[in-house]
Design a protein around this motif. Structure first.
Motif, mmCIF file in Angstrom:
data_model
loop_
_atom_site.group_PDB
_atom_site.id
_atom_site.type_symbol
_atom_site.label_atom_id
_atom_site.label_comp_id
_atom_site.label_asym_id
_atom_site.label_seq_id
_atom_site.Cartn_x
_atom_site.Cartn_y
_atom_site.Cartn_z
ATOM 1 N N SER A 31 4.705 48.566 -26.312
ATOM 2 C CA SER A 31 4.388 49.369 -27.488
ATOM 3 C C SER A 31 3.151 48.764 -28.145
ATOM 4 C CB SER A 31 5.562 49.390 -28.471
ATOM 5 O OG SER A 31 5.897 48.079 -28.895
ATOM 6 N N TRP A 32 2.216 49.600 -28.534
ATOM 7 C CA TRP A 32 0.960 49.114 -29.132
ATOM 8 C C TRP A 32 0.468 50.144 -30.123
ATOM 9 C CZ3 TRP A 32 -4.181 50.088 -29.941
ATOM 10 C CH2 TRP A 32 -4.987 48.976 -30.243
ATOM 11 N N GLN A 33 0.179 49.680 -31.332
ATOM 12 C CA GLN A 33 -0.227 50.585 -32.404
ATOM 13 C C GLN A 33 -1.386 49.976 -33.177
ATOM 14 O OE1 GLN A 33 3.202 52.256 -34.700
ATOM 15 N NE2 GLN A 33 4.427 50.894 -33.414
ATOM 16 N N ALA A 34 -2.200 50.850 -33.770
ATOM 17 C CA ALA A 34 -3.329 50.404 -34.581
ATOM 18 C C ALA A 34 -3.732 51.527 -35.523
ATOM 19 C CB ALA A 34 -4.509 50.019 -33.692
ATOM 20 N N PRO A 35 -4.359 51.199 -36.644
ATOM 21 C CA PRO A 35 -4.857 52.247 -37.534
ATOM 22 C C PRO A 35 -6.183 52.789 -37.043
ATOM 23 C CG PRO A 35 -5.439 50.110 -38.417
ATOM 24 C CD PRO A 35 -4.639 49.844 -37.160
ATOM 25 N N PRO A 36 -6.595 53.950 -37.522
ATOM 26 C CA PRO A 36 -7.975 54.388 -37.295
ATOM 27 C C PRO A 36 -8.942 53.343 -37.853
ATOM 28 C CG PRO A 36 -6.648 56.163 -38.213
ATOM 29 C CD PRO A 36 -5.825 54.914 -38.308
ATOM 30 N N LEU A 37 -10.137 53.270 -37.292
ATOM 31 C CA LEU A 37 -11.081 52.206 -37.635
ATOM 32 C C LEU A 37 -12.471 52.785 -37.855
ATOM 33 C CD1 LEU A 37 -11.928 49.141 -37.723
ATOM 34 C CD2 LEU A 37 -12.238 49.323 -35.234
ATOM 35 N N LYS A 38 -13.119 52.336 -38.922
ATOM 36 C CA LYS A 38 -14.552 52.524 -39.113
ATOM 37 C C LYS A 38 -15.169 51.143 -39.245
ATOM 38 C CE LYS A 38 -15.689 57.084 -40.836
ATOM 39 N NZ LYS A 38 -16.398 57.844 -41.872
ATOM 40 N N PHE A 39 -16.152 50.837 -38.405
ATOM 41 C CA PHE A 39 -16.722 49.498 -38.372
ATOM 42 C C PHE A 39 -18.241 49.593 -38.336
ATOM 43 C CE2 PHE A 39 -18.518 45.762 -36.580
ATOM 44 C CZ PHE A 39 -17.682 44.719 -36.926
ATOM 45 N N GLY A 40 -18.874 48.744 -39.152
ATOM 46 C CA GLY A 40 -20.322 48.626 -39.051
ATOM 47 C C GLY A 40 -20.998 48.376 -40.379
ATOM 48 N N ILE A 41 -22.261 47.956 -40.289
ATOM 49 C CA ILE A 41 -23.054 47.703 -41.482
ATOM 50 C C ILE A 41 -23.135 48.981 -42.319
ATOM 51 C CG2 ILE A 41 -25.330 47.062 -42.334
ATOM 52 C CD1 ILE A 41 -23.861 44.787 -40.976
ATOM 53 N N GLY A 42 -22.734 48.884 -43.581
ATOM 54 C CA GLY A 42 -22.803 50.028 -44.485
ATOM 55 C C GLY A 42 -21.598 50.937 -44.458
ATOM 56 N N ALA A 43 -20.555 50.541 -43.734
ATOM 57 C CA ALA A 43 -19.365 51.405 -43.662
ATOM 58 C C ALA A 43 -18.741 51.642 -45.030
ATOM 59 C CB ALA A 43 -18.324 50.782 -42.724
ATOM 60 N N THR A 44 -18.902 50.691 -45.953
ATOM 61 C CA THR A 44 -18.306 50.839 -47.287
ATOM 62 C C THR A 44 -18.805 52.099 -47.986
ATOM 63 O OG1 THR A 44 -18.301 48.421 -47.399
ATOM 64 C CG2 THR A 44 -17.815 49.606 -49.434
ATOM 65 N N ARG A 45 -20.005 52.530 -47.659
ATOM 66 C CA ARG A 45 -20.560 53.721 -48.315
ATOM 67 C C ARG A 45 -19.725 54.961 -48.071
ATOM 68 N NH1 ARG A 45 -25.615 51.436 -46.380
ATOM 69 N NH2 ARG A 45 -25.545 52.838 -44.569
ATOM 70 N N GLU A 46 -18.896 54.953 -47.041
ATOM 71 C CA GLU A 46 -18.146 56.158 -46.689
ATOM 72 C C GLU A 46 -16.709 56.154 -47.206
ATOM 73 O OE1 GLU A 46 -18.548 57.307 -42.624
ATOM 74 O OE2 GLU A 46 -20.736 57.059 -42.645
ATOM 75 N N ILE A 47 -16.370 55.192 -48.057
ATOM 76 C CA ILE A 47 -14.972 55.104 -48.499
ATOM 77 C C ILE A 47 -14.574 56.304 -49.341
ATOM 78 C CG2 ILE A 47 -15.534 53.646 -50.505
ATOM 79 C CD1 ILE A 47 -12.782 52.271 -49.978
ATOM 80 N N GLY A 48 -15.454 56.752 -50.230
ATOM 81 C CA GLY A 48 -15.122 57.909 -51.058
ATOM 82 C C GLY A 48 -14.905 59.152 -50.217
ATOM 83 N N TYR A 49 -15.758 59.332 -49.232
ATOM 84 C CA TYR A 49 -15.608 60.462 -48.316
ATOM 85 C C TYR A 49 -14.251 60.429 -47.636
ATOM 86 C CZ TYR A 49 -15.967 62.934 -43.866
ATOM 87 O OH TYR A 49 -15.706 63.733 -42.771
ATOM 88 N N GLU A 50 -13.844 59.259 -47.149
ATOM 89 C CA GLU A 50 -12.574 59.157 -46.430
ATOM 90 C C GLU A 50 -11.379 59.436 -47.343
ATOM 91 O OE1 GLU A 50 -11.985 58.957 -43.340
ATOM 92 O OE2 GLU A 50 -14.024 58.617 -42.623
ATOM 93 N N LEU A 51 -11.445 58.956 -48.562
ATOM 94 C CA LEU A 51 -10.341 59.210 -49.497
ATOM 95 C C LEU A 51 -10.264 60.692 -49.858
ATOM 96 C CD1 LEU A 51 -10.842 56.094 -51.785
ATOM 97 C CD2 LEU A 51 -8.861 56.511 -50.313
ATOM 98 N N ALA A 52 -11.415 61.299 -50.146
ATOM 99 C CA ALA A 52 -11.418 62.715 -50.491
ATOM 100 C C ALA A 52 -10.985 63.566 -49.300
ATOM 101 C CB ALA A 52 -12.815 63.117 -50.965
ATOM 102 N N ARG A 53 -11.425 63.189 -48.111
ATOM 103 C CA ARG A 53 -11.053 63.928 -46.903
ATOM 104 C C ARG A 53 -9.544 63.895 -46.679
ATOM 105 N NH1 ARG A 53 -10.905 63.130 -41.095
ATOM 106 N NH2 ARG A 53 -11.064 60.874 -41.381
ATOM 107 N N ALA A 54 -8.906 62.795 -47.116
ATOM 108 C CA ALA A 54 -7.457 62.686 -46.987
ATOM 109 C C ALA A 54 -6.716 63.431 -48.094
ATOM 110 C CB ALA A 54 -7.046 61.212 -46.993
#
Length: 436
Positions: free
Chosen positions: A19-42
């Protein structure tokens, strides 16, 4: 085994399923800029941002909150996360914030902030139970979390704990001078958002201690008791999160080891080396993806009492007003002795781990290679000015009985060891780790 349906009725000699599980991942320089988008999208309209006083003082928490608000999501900030949180600190925070009507959570910080965010989410989502009900046995009752939690985005600012990828938390237990954990699939974040830029302000000592946690996560999961050398589980509900070394987790552990060998020294010695920072952020996340499913064993079991029993030690680089051993430092101090103990179970894995970390194995064989991984670990720690042994934290031989007793309480971890571990074994490992 039912040969028609393939169902495992618990009578098979060994476990057969991974059994193997993991969350979705966003990785990279500047990824923090997309946090609002991800929260609103959810579909979230309001969140609690959980962080620590240092990040609040640096202004990072305010910057992240602004990013979230720009996408139409309201933010409440809790910036008093305790470094190395406890059951009491999480309970107090949840009680203080119980009046909030929010849709989700953001954890911003090191493992302490991410774990605190997980715990506040748990205590708010399912009120009425004490933290100790959920703590792993024998310290707690290991009660299962009764249902899903609210969405949580984890934004790590250290390259260490891998908590952004795991379904567990680590907590100090008030009054018992020991740490333990809670593990449950519902604790896994909804999204891991990893931006290496968030790590560049870490002091060298914190970068090093965080890196030691990555190092041992990868080594322990890679050398854990293999999943198919465990008894078959009678029901799916009996299968733990930590299933042992397996082909899926091995991939992540191996890559994490390679990255640590290449980048840990550079990240500690030059904090503005963005390539090294990015490499260590990848290593931390990859190690989390590995050990979050395979598990850890002796070094982590020993680290919990090492952290819990500390008396006066104040770590460099950490702005804390109380005695504390950073988790990564506590873990790495016993790693060399632990891997010398586990070497006979799988020499090829221990040698491969050393090689991935950069060791030259010319002329080394299974028969003469027991020191390869311990020596490689000790070299990494020495080059990054880490602790030489448990004595650095004030421990002496008089403390060994209490340290052994605390490690023995970590049965969820010790069952992952590829060798059965008795008190006398832990005594030798801890005694051998007192001095460098």
């Amino acid at each position: 085994m039912d040969l028609i349906t393939g169902a495992n009725d618990g009578t098979a000699e060994g476990e057969t399923l991974i059994s193997w599980q993991a969350p979705p991942l966003k990785f990279g320089i500047g990824a923090t800029r997309e946090i609002g988008y991800e929260l609103a999208r959810a579909g979230l309209r309001s969140v609690l941002l959980v962080t620590d006083p240092t990040l609040a003082a640096l202004g990072l928490a305010a910057q992240v909150a602004k990013r979230i608000e720009q996408d139409g999501v309201a933010v409440t900030v809790f910036d008093r996360t305790l470094v190395e949180p406890t059951d009491a600190s999480c309970t107090d925070a949840a009680r203080e914030l119980a009046h909030l009507d929010i849709d989700g959570y953001v954890g911003l910080g090191g493992g302490s902030s991410l774990d605190t965010a997980k715990m506040i989410n748990l205590l708010h989502s399912h009120p009425g139970r004490a933290v100790r009900d959920y703590l792993n046995k024998p310290i707690g009752a290991a009660a299962a979390i009764p249902g899903p939690l609210k969405p949580l985005i984890a934004v790590p600012t250290t390259a260490g704990s891998g908590s952004e990828c795991t379904a567990m938390v680590a907590l100090g237990v008030t009054g018992l001078n020991v740490k333990t954990g809670i593990s449950d699939p519902f604790l896994r974040p909804s999204l891991a958002l990893v931006d290496p830029l968030n790590t560049v302000t870490l002091p060298a000592a914190v970068t090093a201690a965080s890196g030691y946690d990555v190092l041992t996560h990868a080594c322990e999961s890679y050398t854990a008791r293999p999943y198919d050398r465990r008894p078959a589980y009678r029901t799916p509900a009996d299968r733990p999160l930590y299933i042992g070394a397996n082909p899926v987790s091995d991939i992540w552990a191996e890559e994490a080891l390679r990255l640590v060998g290449r980048y840990l020294r550079r990240a500690v010695l030059n904090p503005h080396d963005l390539e090294a920072r990015t490499g260590m952020s990848r290593a931390a996340t990859f190690a989390g993806l590995g050990f979050g499913n395979a598990g850890t064993h002796i070094p982590h079991a020993c680290a919990y009492p090492v952290a819990g029993l500390v008396r006066e030690y104040r770590p460099p680089g950490y702005d804390v007003g109380h005695a504390m051993v950073p988790h990564g430092s506590a873990v790495v101090c016993t790693a060399a002795a632990a891997f010398a103990f586990t070497y006979p179970t799988a020499p090829e894995r221990h040698l491969r781990a050393a090689e991935l970390l950069g060791a030259n194995l010319a002329g080394v064989t299974a028969a003469n290679g027991a020191d390869a991984l311990p020596a490689t670990l000790q070299s990494l720690v020495a080059d990054t000015q880490g602790p030489t042994g448990l004595g650095d934290f004030g421990y002496t031989r008089r403390d060994l009985p209490a340290l052994v007793d605390g490690a023995l309480k970590q049965q969820r971890l010790l069952v992952c060891c590829p060798r059965d571990v008795a008190a006398r074994d832990l005594q030798r490992i801890l005694a051998g780790s007192l001095d460098g």
